[in-house]
Design a protein around this motif. Sequence first.
Motif, PDB file in Angstrom:
ATOM      1  N   ASN A 139      44.605  21.751 -12.856  1.00  0.00           N
ATOM      2  CA  ASN A 139      45.457  22.736 -13.527  1.00  0.00           C
ATOM      3  C   ASN A 139      45.211  22.724 -15.032  1.00  0.00           C
ATOM      4  O   ASN A 139      46.145  22.808 -15.820  1.00  0.00           O
TER       5      ASN A 139
ATOM      6  N   LEU B  88      48.721  21.715 -18.521  1.00  0.00           N
ATOM      7  CA  LEU B  88      49.487  22.443 -17.520  1.00  0.00           C
ATOM      8  C   LEU B  88      50.120  23.658 -18.183  1.00  0.00           C
ATOM      9  O   LEU B  88      49.693  24.082 -19.241  1.00  0.00           O
TER      10      LEU B  88
ATOM     11  N   ARG C 289      50.686  16.240 -11.193  1.00  0.00           N
ATOM     12  CA  ARG C 289      50.467  17.670 -10.965  1.00  0.00           C
ATOM     13  C   ARG C 289      49.136  18.203 -11.498  1.00  0.00           C
ATOM     14  O   ARG C 289      48.752  19.327 -11.186  1.00  0.00           O
ATOM     15  N   LEU C 290      48.430  17.405 -12.288  1.00  0.00           N
ATOM     16  CA  LEU C 290      47.227  17.937 -12.941  1.00  0.00           C
ATOM     17  C   LEU C 290      46.074  18.161 -11.971  1.00  0.00           C
ATOM     18  O   LEU C 290      45.390  19.179 -12.016  1.00  0.00           O
TER      19      LEU C 290
END
Lengths: 277, 273
Positions: free
Chosen positions: B87, B174, B207-208
Amino acid sequence: MSSTRSFLKYFNRSGLGSLNRIIIHSTYVLGSKALPIYAVSALFTVLFGLAVIYRVYYFISSFLTIFIVLVEILIVGVGSSVIDELREGTIQVYLASGLSRTEYIWSWILAVVIYPSIAIPLSIIIPVIIINPDILFTEIRRYGITISPYMHMYVYALTIQLLLHMTWSIGIGIVKKNKSLAWLTVILLTIVIPLVSSIVTAFMSFVSSPYYMGRFTYSRTLSLIYAPYSPLLSISVLQGDDPLYDQYVFLSLSIPSIIAFVSIVLFTYYVKKYLEV
Amino acid sequence: MIKYLAYILIISVIVTFIPITISIYYPPSSQTYPIGRSIEKDLAIATLDQDGNPVLIYISRGFSATILDTEPMGGYKYYIDIRIMDNINNKKIIERYERYLIALPKQTLLKYSGVMEWSKVQQFLIMIHKTKYIDLSKNNKIDYGKARSIASQKELRIAVILILKKNTKLSDLLMYGRFNYNLSNVISNGIKHNFTANALLNDILSRLINFYVYMVSSITPDIHVWIRMSTVLLIAFILIGVDYYRDPSEYTWLRRLIKRIKRSKSNSISPPS
Protein backbone atom coordinates in the motif's frame (compact mmCIF):
# COMPACT_ATOMS: atom_id res chain seq x y z
CA MET A 1 -15.55 -79.20 -25.22
CA SER A 2 -17.56 -80.40 -28.18
CA SER A 3 -18.53 -76.85 -29.14
CA THR A 4 -14.87 -75.74 -28.94
CA ARG A 5 -13.84 -78.70 -31.08
CA SER A 6 -16.51 -77.97 -33.66
CA PHE A 7 -15.49 -74.32 -33.73
CA LEU A 8 -11.83 -75.27 -34.28
CA LYS A 9 -12.84 -77.69 -37.02
CA TYR A 10 -14.93 -74.99 -38.66
CA PHE A 11 -12.08 -72.52 -38.41
CA ASN A 12 -9.53 -74.95 -39.82
CA ARG A 13 -11.83 -75.82 -42.71
CA SER A 14 -12.79 -72.33 -43.71
CA GLY A 15 -10.99 -70.05 -41.21
CA LEU A 16 -9.31 -67.31 -43.23
CA GLY A 17 -11.75 -67.51 -46.14
CA SER A 18 -14.62 -67.18 -43.71
CA LEU A 19 -12.97 -64.23 -41.99
CA ASN A 20 -12.42 -62.57 -45.35
CA ARG A 21 -16.08 -63.07 -46.29
CA ILE A 22 -17.17 -61.59 -42.93
CA ILE A 23 -14.95 -58.53 -43.49
CA ILE A 24 -16.13 -58.07 -47.09
CA HIS A 25 -19.80 -58.31 -46.13
CA SER A 26 -19.43 -56.06 -43.07
CA THR A 27 -17.61 -53.50 -45.24
CA TYR A 28 -20.48 -53.68 -47.71
CA VAL A 29 -23.02 -53.21 -44.88
CA LEU A 30 -21.07 -50.27 -43.47
CA GLY A 31 -20.79 -48.64 -46.91
CA SER A 32 -24.31 -47.32 -46.56
CA LYS A 33 -24.43 -47.09 -42.76
CA ALA A 34 -21.16 -45.40 -41.76
CA LEU A 35 -22.23 -41.82 -42.50
CA PRO A 36 -24.38 -41.28 -39.35
CA ILE A 37 -21.58 -42.80 -37.24
CA TYR A 38 -19.07 -40.40 -38.85
CA ALA A 39 -21.38 -37.49 -38.02
CA VAL A 40 -21.79 -38.54 -34.38
CA SER A 41 -18.04 -39.14 -34.07
CA ALA A 42 -17.25 -35.68 -35.48
CA LEU A 43 -19.70 -34.09 -33.03
CA PHE A 44 -18.20 -36.01 -30.11
CA THR A 45 -14.68 -35.01 -31.15
CA VAL A 46 -15.54 -31.30 -31.25
CA LEU A 47 -17.44 -31.37 -27.95
CA PHE A 48 -14.89 -33.46 -26.06
CA GLY A 49 -12.01 -31.45 -27.52
CA LEU A 50 -13.63 -28.27 -26.21
CA ALA A 51 -14.44 -29.94 -22.87
CA VAL A 52 -10.80 -30.94 -22.39
CA ILE A 53 -9.37 -27.57 -23.45
CA TYR A 54 -11.79 -25.51 -21.37
CA ARG A 55 -11.69 -27.98 -18.44
CA VAL A 56 -15.41 -28.62 -18.35
CA TYR A 57 -14.92 -31.90 -16.51
CA TYR A 58 -18.51 -32.23 -15.35
CA PHE A 59 -19.54 -32.07 -19.00
CA ILE A 60 -17.71 -35.32 -19.75
CA SER A 61 -19.74 -37.45 -17.34
CA SER A 62 -23.10 -35.68 -17.65
CA PHE A 63 -22.95 -35.31 -21.43
CA LEU A 64 -21.95 -38.93 -21.98
CA THR A 65 -24.72 -40.35 -19.83
CA ILE A 66 -27.42 -38.17 -21.39
CA PHE A 67 -26.38 -37.83 -25.02
CA ILE A 68 -25.49 -41.50 -25.39
CA VAL A 69 -29.24 -42.26 -25.27
CA LEU A 70 -29.74 -40.44 -28.58
CA VAL A 71 -26.62 -42.05 -30.07
CA GLU A 72 -27.81 -45.54 -29.15
CA ILE A 73 -31.25 -44.90 -30.66
CA LEU A 74 -29.49 -43.72 -33.84
CA ILE A 75 -27.25 -46.81 -33.99
CA VAL A 76 -30.22 -49.13 -33.48
CA GLY A 77 -31.95 -47.27 -36.33
CA VAL A 78 -28.93 -47.94 -38.52
CA GLY A 79 -28.48 -51.54 -37.37
CA SER A 80 -32.10 -52.61 -37.52
CA SER A 81 -31.84 -52.82 -41.33
CA VAL A 82 -30.87 -56.45 -40.70
CA ILE A 83 -34.46 -57.01 -39.48
CA ASP A 84 -35.77 -55.48 -42.74
CA GLU A 85 -33.54 -57.86 -44.72
CA LEU A 86 -34.93 -60.73 -42.68
CA ARG A 87 -38.56 -59.74 -43.18
CA GLU A 88 -38.22 -58.88 -46.85
CA GLY A 89 -36.22 -62.03 -47.63
CA THR A 90 -33.12 -60.21 -48.95
CA ILE A 91 -31.09 -62.42 -46.61
CA GLN A 92 -31.75 -65.38 -48.94
CA VAL A 93 -29.72 -63.67 -51.66
CA TYR A 94 -26.69 -63.43 -49.40
CA LEU A 95 -27.09 -66.95 -48.01
CA ALA A 96 -27.44 -68.35 -51.54
CA SER A 97 -24.23 -66.62 -52.65
CA GLY A 98 -22.00 -68.70 -50.36
CA LEU A 99 -22.30 -66.74 -47.12
CA SER A 100 -23.10 -68.97 -44.14
CA ARG A 101 -25.51 -67.89 -41.42
CA THR A 102 -22.65 -67.52 -38.91
CA GLU A 103 -20.70 -65.38 -41.35
CA TYR A 104 -23.78 -63.29 -42.10
CA ILE A 105 -24.57 -62.69 -38.42
CA TRP A 106 -20.90 -61.94 -37.59
CA SER A 107 -20.63 -59.44 -40.44
CA TRP A 108 -23.66 -57.63 -38.96
CA ILE A 109 -22.21 -57.85 -35.44
CA LEU A 110 -18.98 -56.32 -36.77
CA ALA A 111 -20.77 -53.57 -38.68
CA VAL A 112 -23.51 -52.47 -36.27
CA VAL A 113 -22.33 -53.63 -32.84
CA ILE A 114 -18.53 -53.75 -32.72
CA TYR A 115 -17.74 -50.94 -35.18
CA PRO A 116 -19.84 -48.21 -33.43
CA SER A 117 -18.61 -49.50 -30.05
CA ILE A 118 -15.04 -48.81 -31.19
CA ALA A 119 -15.61 -45.76 -33.41
CA ILE A 120 -17.50 -43.60 -30.91
CA PRO A 121 -15.10 -44.17 -27.98
CA LEU A 122 -12.22 -43.50 -30.44
CA SER A 123 -13.76 -40.14 -31.32
CA ILE A 124 -13.57 -39.27 -27.60
CA ILE A 125 -10.08 -40.66 -27.02
CA ILE A 126 -8.42 -39.08 -30.09
CA PRO A 127 -8.97 -35.39 -29.13
CA VAL A 128 -7.93 -36.20 -25.56
CA ILE A 129 -4.75 -37.95 -26.74
CA ILE A 130 -3.93 -35.05 -29.05
CA ILE A 131 -4.68 -32.22 -26.63
CA ASN A 132 -3.61 -33.65 -23.29
CA PRO A 133 -3.11 -37.43 -22.91
CA ASP A 134 -2.47 -37.16 -19.16
CA ILE A 135 -6.20 -36.70 -18.61
CA LEU A 136 -6.87 -40.28 -19.73
CA PHE A 137 -4.97 -41.81 -16.83
CA THR A 138 -5.23 -39.11 -14.18
CA GLU A 139 -7.90 -39.13 -11.56
CA ILE A 140 -9.90 -35.93 -11.73
CA ARG A 141 -9.74 -34.57 -8.22
CA ARG A 142 -10.62 -31.28 -6.64
CA TYR A 143 -9.64 -30.33 -3.09
CA GLY A 144 -8.62 -33.92 -2.38
CA ILE A 145 -11.92 -35.52 -3.44
CA THR A 146 -12.35 -37.62 -6.56
CA ILE A 147 -15.02 -35.91 -8.61
CA SER A 148 -14.89 -38.24 -11.56
CA PRO A 149 -13.28 -41.62 -12.33
CA TYR A 150 -10.41 -41.94 -14.76
CA MET A 151 -11.43 -40.98 -18.27
CA HIS A 152 -10.19 -44.25 -19.78
CA MET A 153 -12.68 -45.97 -17.45
CA TYR A 154 -15.47 -43.80 -18.82
CA VAL A 155 -14.46 -44.70 -22.36
CA TYR A 156 -14.28 -48.39 -21.46
CA ALA A 157 -17.72 -48.20 -19.81
CA LEU A 158 -19.07 -46.51 -22.94
CA THR A 159 -17.67 -49.30 -25.16
CA ILE A 160 -19.19 -52.02 -22.98
CA GLN A 161 -22.52 -50.21 -22.76
CA LEU A 162 -22.73 -49.86 -26.55
CA LEU A 163 -21.81 -53.54 -27.02
CA LEU A 164 -24.43 -54.62 -24.48
CA HIS A 165 -27.30 -52.45 -25.64
CA MET A 166 -26.74 -53.03 -29.36
CA THR A 167 -26.46 -56.81 -28.90
CA TRP A 168 -29.62 -57.04 -26.82
CA SER A 169 -31.79 -54.67 -28.82
CA ILE A 170 -30.81 -55.96 -32.28
CA GLY A 171 -30.87 -59.57 -31.01
CA ILE A 172 -34.41 -59.22 -29.63
CA GLY A 173 -35.44 -57.43 -32.84
CA ILE A 174 -34.13 -60.35 -34.95
CA VAL A 175 -35.70 -63.03 -32.74
CA LYS A 176 -39.13 -61.37 -32.88
CA LYS A 177 -38.57 -60.06 -36.46
CA ASN A 178 -39.87 -56.72 -35.21
CA LYS A 179 -38.01 -53.44 -35.66
CA SER A 180 -40.13 -51.62 -33.07
CA LEU A 181 -39.04 -54.12 -30.43
CA ALA A 182 -35.42 -53.20 -31.08
CA TRP A 183 -36.26 -49.51 -30.54
CA LEU A 184 -38.29 -50.36 -27.44
CA THR A 185 -35.44 -52.44 -25.96
CA VAL A 186 -32.91 -49.64 -26.37
CA ILE A 187 -35.33 -47.09 -24.87
CA LEU A 188 -36.03 -49.43 -21.95
CA LEU A 189 -32.32 -50.01 -21.36
CA THR A 190 -31.25 -46.38 -21.58
CA ILE A 191 -34.20 -44.47 -20.09
CA VAL A 192 -36.99 -46.49 -18.47
CA ILE A 193 -35.13 -49.16 -16.45
CA PRO A 194 -32.50 -46.70 -15.06
CA LEU A 195 -35.29 -44.31 -14.06
CA VAL A 196 -37.33 -47.05 -12.34
CA SER A 197 -34.15 -48.38 -10.66
CA SER A 198 -33.29 -44.97 -9.24
CA ILE A 199 -36.85 -44.45 -7.96
CA VAL A 200 -36.91 -47.90 -6.33
CA THR A 201 -33.47 -47.41 -4.75
CA ALA A 202 -34.43 -43.95 -3.47
CA PHE A 203 -37.60 -45.43 -1.96
CA MET A 204 -35.62 -48.28 -0.38
CA SER A 205 -33.06 -45.95 1.16
CA PHE A 206 -35.87 -43.65 2.40
CA VAL A 207 -37.87 -46.46 4.01
CA SER A 208 -35.03 -48.47 5.52
CA SER A 209 -33.04 -46.99 8.38
CA PRO A 210 -29.26 -46.56 8.04
CA TYR A 211 -28.90 -49.53 10.42
CA TYR A 212 -30.52 -51.89 7.90
CA MET A 213 -28.86 -50.27 4.87
CA GLY A 214 -25.46 -50.91 6.48
CA ARG A 215 -22.71 -50.76 3.89
CA PHE A 216 -25.20 -50.43 1.05
CA THR A 217 -25.58 -46.69 0.83
CA TYR A 218 -27.83 -45.14 -1.82
CA SER A 219 -25.02 -44.57 -4.35
CA ARG A 220 -23.48 -48.03 -3.82
CA THR A 221 -26.83 -49.81 -4.18
CA LEU A 222 -27.74 -47.82 -7.27
CA SER A 223 -24.31 -48.47 -8.78
CA LEU A 224 -24.72 -52.23 -8.28
CA ILE A 225 -28.25 -52.17 -9.73
CA TYR A 226 -27.06 -50.20 -12.79
CA ALA A 227 -23.94 -52.35 -13.29
CA PRO A 228 -25.43 -55.29 -15.26
CA TYR A 229 -27.03 -53.12 -17.95
CA SER A 230 -25.60 -49.58 -17.76
CA PRO A 231 -21.92 -49.33 -16.79
CA LEU A 232 -21.79 -45.61 -17.65
CA LEU A 233 -24.52 -44.76 -15.15
CA SER A 234 -23.04 -47.24 -12.69
CA ILE A 235 -19.67 -45.48 -12.46
CA SER A 236 -21.29 -42.02 -12.64
CA VAL A 237 -23.41 -42.42 -9.51
CA LEU A 238 -20.53 -43.50 -7.27
CA GLN A 239 -19.34 -40.86 -4.82
CA GLY A 240 -15.69 -39.86 -4.95
CA ASP A 241 -15.16 -39.83 -1.18
CA ASP A 242 -16.49 -43.38 -0.77
CA PRO A 243 -13.81 -45.51 0.98
CA LEU A 244 -14.77 -48.50 -1.19
CA TYR A 245 -14.76 -46.41 -4.37
CA ASP A 246 -12.13 -48.46 -6.28
CA GLN A 247 -13.84 -51.77 -5.46
CA TYR A 248 -17.21 -50.51 -6.67
CA VAL A 249 -15.70 -49.06 -9.88
CA PHE A 250 -14.15 -52.48 -10.51
CA LEU A 251 -17.55 -54.15 -10.03
CA SER A 252 -19.26 -51.55 -12.24
CA LEU A 253 -16.90 -52.38 -15.09
CA SER A 254 -16.30 -56.09 -14.67
CA ILE A 255 -19.96 -57.21 -14.27
CA PRO A 256 -21.15 -55.64 -17.57
CA SER A 257 -17.97 -56.81 -19.37
CA ILE A 258 -18.77 -60.44 -18.53
CA ILE A 259 -22.43 -59.95 -19.47
CA ALA A 260 -21.44 -58.30 -22.78
CA PHE A 261 -19.13 -61.19 -23.66
CA VAL A 262 -21.80 -63.78 -22.83
CA SER A 263 -24.43 -61.78 -24.76
CA ILE A 264 -22.33 -61.72 -27.94
CA VAL A 265 -21.67 -65.46 -27.69
CA LEU A 266 -25.39 -66.12 -27.18
CA PHE A 267 -26.22 -63.72 -30.01
CA THR A 268 -24.02 -65.71 -32.40
CA TYR A 269 -25.24 -69.16 -31.41
CA TYR A 270 -28.86 -68.42 -30.65
CA VAL A 271 -29.95 -65.62 -32.98
CA LYS A 272 -28.73 -67.36 -36.15
CA LYS A 273 -31.53 -69.91 -35.64
CA TYR A 274 -34.00 -67.12 -36.32
CA LEU A 275 -32.43 -66.10 -39.62
CA GLU A 276 -35.13 -67.94 -41.56
CA VAL A 277 -37.70 -66.05 -43.54
CA MET B 1 -13.82 -52.54 -41.73
CA ILE B 2 -10.23 -51.35 -41.35
CA LYS B 3 -10.98 -48.65 -43.90
CA TYR B 4 -13.83 -47.28 -41.78
CA LEU B 5 -11.73 -47.39 -38.61
CA ALA B 6 -8.95 -45.49 -40.38
CA TYR B 7 -11.53 -42.95 -41.61
CA ILE B 8 -12.75 -42.43 -38.04
CA LEU B 9 -9.16 -41.69 -36.98
CA ILE B 10 -8.72 -39.20 -39.84
CA ILE B 11 -12.08 -37.52 -39.16
CA SER B 12 -11.26 -37.24 -35.44
CA VAL B 13 -7.87 -35.67 -36.14
CA ILE B 14 -9.27 -33.21 -38.69
CA VAL B 15 -12.20 -32.23 -36.46
CA THR B 16 -9.85 -31.78 -33.46
CA PHE B 17 -8.50 -28.76 -35.37
CA ILE B 18 -11.78 -26.94 -34.56
CA PRO B 19 -11.39 -26.87 -30.73
CA ILE B 20 -7.63 -26.28 -31.07
CA THR B 21 -8.19 -23.32 -33.44
CA ILE B 22 -10.83 -21.92 -31.09
CA SER B 23 -8.42 -22.30 -28.15
CA ILE B 24 -5.69 -20.42 -30.04
CA TYR B 25 -7.98 -17.41 -30.61
CA TYR B 26 -9.88 -17.72 -27.30
CA PRO B 27 -7.37 -19.28 -24.88
CA PRO B 28 -8.88 -20.89 -21.80
CA SER B 29 -8.68 -18.62 -18.79
CA SER B 30 -6.15 -19.84 -16.27
CA GLN B 31 -7.96 -21.25 -13.32
CA THR B 32 -6.88 -19.84 -10.00
CA TYR B 33 -7.29 -21.47 -6.63
CA PRO B 34 -6.43 -19.21 -3.72
CA ILE B 35 -4.70 -21.72 -1.48
CA GLY B 36 -3.41 -19.35 1.13
CA ARG B 37 -5.41 -16.19 0.76
CA SER B 38 -3.77 -13.32 2.62
CA ILE B 39 -1.12 -15.28 4.50
CA GLU B 40 -0.46 -14.08 8.02
CA LYS B 41 2.80 -12.30 8.87
CA ASP B 42 4.84 -14.10 11.53
CA LEU B 43 7.55 -11.46 11.58
CA ALA B 44 7.12 -7.73 10.94
CA ILE B 45 9.97 -5.48 12.03
CA ALA B 46 10.56 -1.76 11.61
CA THR B 47 14.09 -0.51 12.19
CA LEU B 48 16.63 2.09 11.15
CA ASP B 49 19.84 1.02 9.40
CA GLN B 50 23.28 2.49 10.14
CA ASP B 51 22.61 5.34 7.65
CA GLY B 52 19.29 6.18 9.32
CA ASN B 53 17.11 4.78 6.51
CA PRO B 54 13.87 3.18 7.65
CA VAL B 55 13.90 -0.59 6.99
CA LEU B 56 10.83 -2.84 7.13
CA ILE B 57 11.31 -6.61 7.29
CA TYR B 58 8.58 -9.19 6.87
CA ILE B 59 8.49 -12.97 7.01
CA SER B 60 5.19 -14.66 6.29
CA ARG B 61 3.71 -17.70 7.99
CA GLY B 62 4.77 -20.99 6.34
CA PHE B 63 2.45 -22.33 3.66
CA SER B 64 4.02 -25.73 2.89
CA ALA B 65 1.07 -27.58 4.43
CA THR B 66 -1.37 -25.70 2.21
CA ILE B 67 0.58 -26.65 -0.90
CA LEU B 68 0.82 -30.29 0.17
CA ASP B 69 -2.88 -30.45 1.02
CA THR B 70 -3.94 -29.07 -2.35
CA GLU B 71 -4.52 -31.80 -4.94
CA PRO B 72 -4.14 -30.52 -8.49
CA MET B 73 -6.71 -31.53 -11.07
CA GLY B 74 -5.32 -34.05 -13.47
CA GLY B 75 -3.79 -33.31 -16.81
CA TYR B 76 -2.83 -29.66 -16.47
CA LYS B 77 0.34 -27.81 -15.74
CA TYR B 78 0.27 -25.90 -12.48
CA TYR B 79 2.36 -23.19 -10.97
CA ILE B 80 2.31 -21.32 -7.70
CA ASP B 81 1.79 -17.61 -8.15
CA ILE B 82 3.03 -15.51 -5.22
CA ARG B 83 1.73 -11.96 -5.14
CA ILE B 84 2.99 -9.34 -2.73
CA MET B 85 0.62 -6.39 -2.54
CA ASP B 86 1.83 -3.17 -0.94
CA ASN B 87 0.00 0.00 0.00
CA ILE B 88 2.84 2.38 -0.78
CA ASN B 89 1.37 5.56 -2.27
CA ASN B 90 4.60 7.13 -3.38
CA LYS B 91 6.91 4.61 -5.06
CA LYS B 92 9.76 7.17 -5.26
CA ILE B 93 10.56 6.68 -1.57
CA ILE B 94 11.67 3.10 -2.14
CA GLU B 95 15.46 2.72 -1.89
CA ARG B 96 15.58 -1.06 -2.21
CA TYR B 97 12.82 -3.65 -2.33
CA GLU B 98 13.89 -7.28 -1.91
CA ARG B 99 11.32 -10.09 -2.16
CA TYR B 100 12.26 -13.72 -1.66
CA LEU B 101 10.73 -17.11 -1.27
CA ILE B 102 12.65 -18.69 1.58
CA ALA B 103 12.77 -22.30 2.71
CA LEU B 104 13.26 -22.51 6.48
CA PRO B 105 13.55 -25.72 8.47
CA LYS B 106 10.16 -26.95 9.63
CA GLN B 107 8.98 -25.89 13.10
CA THR B 108 11.07 -22.70 13.05
CA LEU B 109 9.40 -20.45 15.61
CA LEU B 110 8.98 -16.85 14.51
CA LYS B 111 6.60 -14.43 16.15
CA TYR B 112 7.29 -10.72 16.43
CA SER B 113 5.70 -7.49 15.37
CA GLY B 114 7.11 -4.08 16.18
CA VAL B 115 10.32 -2.06 16.26
CA MET B 116 13.76 -3.53 16.83
CA GLU B 117 17.31 -2.22 16.97
CA TRP B 118 19.45 -2.57 13.82
CA SER B 119 22.05 -4.74 15.57
CA LYS B 120 19.39 -7.29 16.54
CA VAL B 121 17.82 -7.27 13.07
CA GLN B 122 21.07 -8.50 11.47
CA GLN B 123 20.35 -12.14 12.41
CA PHE B 124 17.07 -12.04 10.48
CA LEU B 125 18.70 -10.48 7.42
CA ILE B 126 21.40 -13.16 7.43
CA MET B 127 18.72 -15.87 7.81
CA ILE B 128 16.73 -14.51 4.85
CA HIS B 129 19.78 -14.29 2.57
CA LYS B 130 21.01 -17.75 3.58
CA THR B 131 17.69 -19.54 3.08
CA LYS B 132 16.43 -17.68 0.02
CA TYR B 133 15.17 -20.02 -2.65
CA ILE B 134 13.74 -17.77 -5.36
CA ASP B 135 14.05 -14.04 -5.95
CA LEU B 136 10.40 -13.08 -6.28
CA SER B 137 11.21 -9.64 -7.72
CA LYS B 138 12.49 -11.45 -10.84
CA ASN B 139 10.05 -14.37 -11.00
CA ASN B 140 6.99 -14.81 -8.85
CA LYS B 141 5.74 -18.01 -10.52
CA ILE B 142 7.09 -21.36 -9.33
CA ASP B 143 6.47 -24.72 -10.91
CA TYR B 144 4.03 -26.66 -8.73
CA GLY B 145 6.09 -29.85 -8.77
CA LYS B 146 9.22 -27.99 -7.57
CA ALA B 147 7.29 -26.15 -4.89
CA ARG B 148 5.72 -29.42 -3.72
CA SER B 149 9.07 -31.21 -3.47
CA ILE B 150 10.53 -28.39 -1.34
CA ALA B 151 7.36 -28.04 0.72
CA SER B 152 7.61 -31.69 1.75
CA GLN B 153 11.03 -31.06 3.31
CA LYS B 154 11.01 -27.44 4.41
CA GLU B 155 8.67 -24.65 5.35
CA LEU B 156 8.11 -22.20 2.53
CA ARG B 157 7.72 -18.57 3.58
CA ILE B 158 7.76 -15.21 1.87
CA ALA B 159 10.34 -12.69 3.03
CA VAL B 160 10.41 -8.97 2.23
CA ILE B 161 13.13 -6.44 2.98
CA LEU B 162 11.95 -2.92 2.24
CA ILE B 163 14.53 -0.15 2.56
CA LEU B 164 13.05 3.34 2.30
CA LYS B 165 14.57 6.78 1.91
CA LYS B 166 15.36 8.96 4.92
CA ASN B 167 12.77 11.58 4.02
CA THR B 168 9.86 9.09 3.90
CA LYS B 169 6.67 10.43 5.45
CA LEU B 170 3.75 8.44 6.76
CA SER B 171 1.55 9.92 4.04
CA ASP B 172 3.87 8.26 1.43
CA LEU B 173 3.07 4.83 2.79
CA LEU B 174 -0.60 4.42 3.52
CA MET B 175 -3.56 6.74 3.18
CA TYR B 176 -2.30 8.74 6.18
CA GLY B 177 -2.98 12.05 4.49
CA ARG B 178 -2.99 14.00 7.74
CA PHE B 179 0.08 12.34 9.32
CA ASN B 180 2.90 14.29 7.86
CA TYR B 181 5.43 12.75 10.26
CA ASN B 182 8.82 11.52 9.18
CA LEU B 183 8.98 7.70 9.34
CA SER B 184 12.60 7.66 10.58
CA ASN B 185 11.60 9.85 13.55
CA VAL B 186 8.63 7.63 14.35
CA ILE B 187 10.84 4.51 14.29
CA SER B 188 13.56 6.11 16.47
CA ASN B 189 10.82 7.14 18.94
CA GLY B 190 9.50 3.59 18.82
CA ILE B 191 12.94 2.19 19.64
CA LYS B 192 12.90 4.53 22.68
CA HIS B 193 9.64 2.80 23.77
CA ASN B 194 7.28 5.63 22.86
CA PHE B 195 3.83 4.07 23.16
CA THR B 196 2.12 6.23 20.46
CA ALA B 197 4.95 5.65 17.99
CA ASN B 198 4.82 1.89 18.61
CA ALA B 199 1.04 1.76 18.13
CA LEU B 200 1.33 3.73 14.88
CA LEU B 201 4.16 1.50 13.61
CA ASN B 202 2.28 -1.68 14.45
CA ASP B 203 -0.67 -0.41 12.44
CA ILE B 204 1.59 0.46 9.50
CA LEU B 205 3.38 -2.91 9.66
CA SER B 206 0.15 -4.89 9.68
CA ARG B 207 -1.43 -3.02 6.79
CA LEU B 208 1.44 -2.00 4.52
CA ILE B 209 2.18 -5.33 2.86
CA ASN B 210 -0.03 -8.36 2.27
CA PHE B 211 0.94 -11.76 0.90
CA TYR B 212 -1.20 -13.91 -1.39
CA VAL B 213 -0.42 -17.37 -2.74
CA TYR B 214 -2.40 -18.71 -5.67
CA MET B 215 -2.30 -21.95 -7.57
CA VAL B 216 -2.70 -21.26 -11.27
CA SER B 217 -3.19 -23.82 -14.03
CA SER B 218 -2.71 -23.21 -17.71
CA ILE B 219 -3.14 -25.11 -20.95
CA THR B 220 -2.12 -24.09 -24.45
CA PRO B 221 -1.42 -26.11 -27.58
CA ASP B 222 2.30 -26.68 -27.90
CA ILE B 223 4.58 -28.59 -30.30
CA HIS B 224 3.62 -31.90 -28.63
CA VAL B 225 0.01 -31.39 -29.75
CA TRP B 226 1.08 -31.24 -33.39
CA ILE B 227 3.42 -34.25 -32.95
CA ARG B 228 0.61 -36.34 -31.44
CA MET B 229 -1.76 -35.22 -34.17
CA SER B 230 0.63 -36.29 -36.94
CA THR B 231 1.28 -39.62 -35.16
CA VAL B 232 -2.44 -40.47 -35.16
CA LEU B 233 -2.66 -39.47 -38.84
CA LEU B 234 0.35 -41.64 -39.62
CA ILE B 235 -1.31 -44.64 -37.91
CA ALA B 236 -4.48 -44.03 -39.95
CA PHE B 237 -2.53 -43.91 -43.24
CA ILE B 238 -0.56 -47.06 -42.32
CA LEU B 239 -3.92 -48.84 -41.73
CA ILE B 240 -5.19 -47.60 -45.10
CA GLY B 241 -1.95 -48.75 -46.78
CA VAL B 242 -2.20 -52.23 -45.25
CA ASP B 243 -5.88 -52.53 -46.17
CA TYR B 244 -5.22 -51.23 -49.71
CA TYR B 245 -2.96 -54.19 -50.43
CA ARG B 246 -5.69 -56.53 -49.09
CA ASP B 247 -8.34 -55.18 -51.46
CA PRO B 248 -7.41 -52.20 -53.72
CA SER B 249 -10.94 -52.06 -55.18
CA GLU B 250 -12.23 -50.51 -51.95
CA TYR B 251 -9.98 -47.48 -52.37
CA THR B 252 -10.90 -45.93 -55.72
CA TRP B 253 -9.60 -42.50 -54.62
CA LEU B 254 -6.22 -44.00 -53.63
CA ARG B 255 -5.95 -45.91 -56.92
CA ARG B 256 -6.69 -42.72 -58.87
CA LEU B 257 -4.12 -40.83 -56.79
CA ILE B 258 -1.44 -43.47 -57.37
CA LYS B 259 -2.23 -43.53 -61.12
CA ARG B 260 -1.99 -39.73 -61.31
CA ILE B 261 1.37 -39.74 -59.49
CA LYS B 262 2.68 -42.45 -61.84
CA ARG B 263 1.44 -40.49 -64.89
CA SER B 264 3.03 -37.24 -63.72
CA LYS B 265 6.32 -39.09 -63.07
CA SER B 266 6.33 -40.65 -66.52
CA ASN B 267 5.56 -37.23 -68.09
CA SER B 268 8.38 -35.56 -66.20
CA ILE B 269 10.99 -38.07 -67.48
CA SER B 270 12.41 -36.57 -70.64
CA PRO B 271 12.82 -38.87 -73.67
CA PRO B 272 16.39 -40.03 -74.38
CA SER B 273 18.11 -37.87 -76.93
